[in-house]
Design a protein around this motif. Structure first.
Motif, PDB file in Angstrom:
ATOM      1  N   GLU A  88       0.843  -1.199   0.000  1.00 14.04           N
ATOM      2  CA  GLU A  88       0.000   0.000   0.000  1.00 14.04           C
ATOM      3  C   GLU A  88       0.871   1.240   0.000  1.00 14.04           C
ATOM      4  N   PHE A  92      -2.801   3.794  -3.517  1.00 14.52           N
ATOM      5  CA  PHE A  92      -2.512   2.669  -4.411  1.00 14.52           C
ATOM      6  C   PHE A  92      -2.334   1.379  -3.602  1.00 14.52           C
ATOM      7  N   TYR A 130      -6.755   1.530  -6.981  1.00 10.12           N
ATOM      8  CA  TYR A 130      -6.390   2.906  -6.613  1.00 10.12           C
ATOM      9  C   TYR A 130      -7.630   3.642  -6.122  1.00 10.12           C
ATOM     10  N   TYR A 143     -13.170   3.671  -6.499  1.00  5.35           N
ATOM     11  CA  TYR A 143     -11.921   2.994  -6.837  1.00  5.35           C
ATOM     12  C   TYR A 143     -12.128   1.943  -7.932  1.00  5.35           C
TER      13      TYR A 143
END
Length: 203
Positions: A88, A92, A130, A143
């Motif tokens: 992470e 992202f 993302y 996302y």
């Protein structure tokens, strides 16, 4: 535990499709390493047992004189292990996992003497995601997420997903499964409890 770096859990399930059933119980361990102020590396390991059952007596067939149908209810239990790795950085996320890592290969013999193979072969899964934050105060975000799956003997499959997520309320998502379906999913959250539903429409 340990300042939020470590987690333990148990997952148990039973899945039945016609005369085939799969029951599993797994103990899960996860650990997170903080690389920088906004980046984390995590890994997880699950170990347990998996039982597969074939119930020939429940089969619905055209030819009831087929000798394979006279076989008994048979089952095999094997050890199982899953492994996962995640990264992470800000919004992202990337992940990689190997379900059924041990690749056990239990077999059974039907009433006609034919050997049937209950493969628990290794799978490989990768994902990219993302987060686009719409309202940070209310925790509302959109996302996209891509998932790729591979297993020996089958074509590579991929999913394209788009989700709208509200941290304190729930989520709604649309998924395209390559070659076979379009899916929708939705869920609600209340404190530490969440409930969701998903359905695939075959293409």
């Amino acid at each position: 535990t340990a300042g939020g770096k470590m987690g333990l859990g148990i997952i148990a399930y039973r899945d039945q499709t016609d005369i085939l059933s799969n029951t599993s119980a797994m103990v899960n361990y996860a650990y997170r390493i903080k690389i920088s102020s906004d980046a984390n590396l995590s890994f997880g390991l699950a170990v347990g047992v998996q039982n597969q059952t074939v119930d020939f007596t429940s089969a619905k067939v055209v030819n009831e004189l087929d000798p394979i149908l006279f076989g008994p209810r048979v089952n095999r239990t094997v050890f199982n292990a899953d492994f996962g790795l995640g990264f992470e950085w800000k919004g992202f996320q990337a992940g990689f996992a190997i379900p059924q890592m041990l690749g056990n290969n239990p077999t059974i013999t039907d009433n006609s003497g034919q050997t049937l193979n209950l493969n628990t072969v290794q799978h490989y899964r990768g994902s990219l995601k993302y987060d686009f934050m719409i309202n940070s105060t209310k925790g509302i975000k959109i996302y996209p997420m891509a998932v790729v799956r591979s297993v020996k003997g089958a074509p590579i499959q991929w999913d394209g997903n788009l989700f709208l997520d509200a941290a304190n309320l729930g989520w709604f998502g649309v998924t395209y499964h390559s070659t076979y379906a379009i899916g929708v999913s939705a869920g609600v959250r209340y404190k530490s409890i969440s409930a969701g539903y998903a359905h695939n429409f075959s293409t």
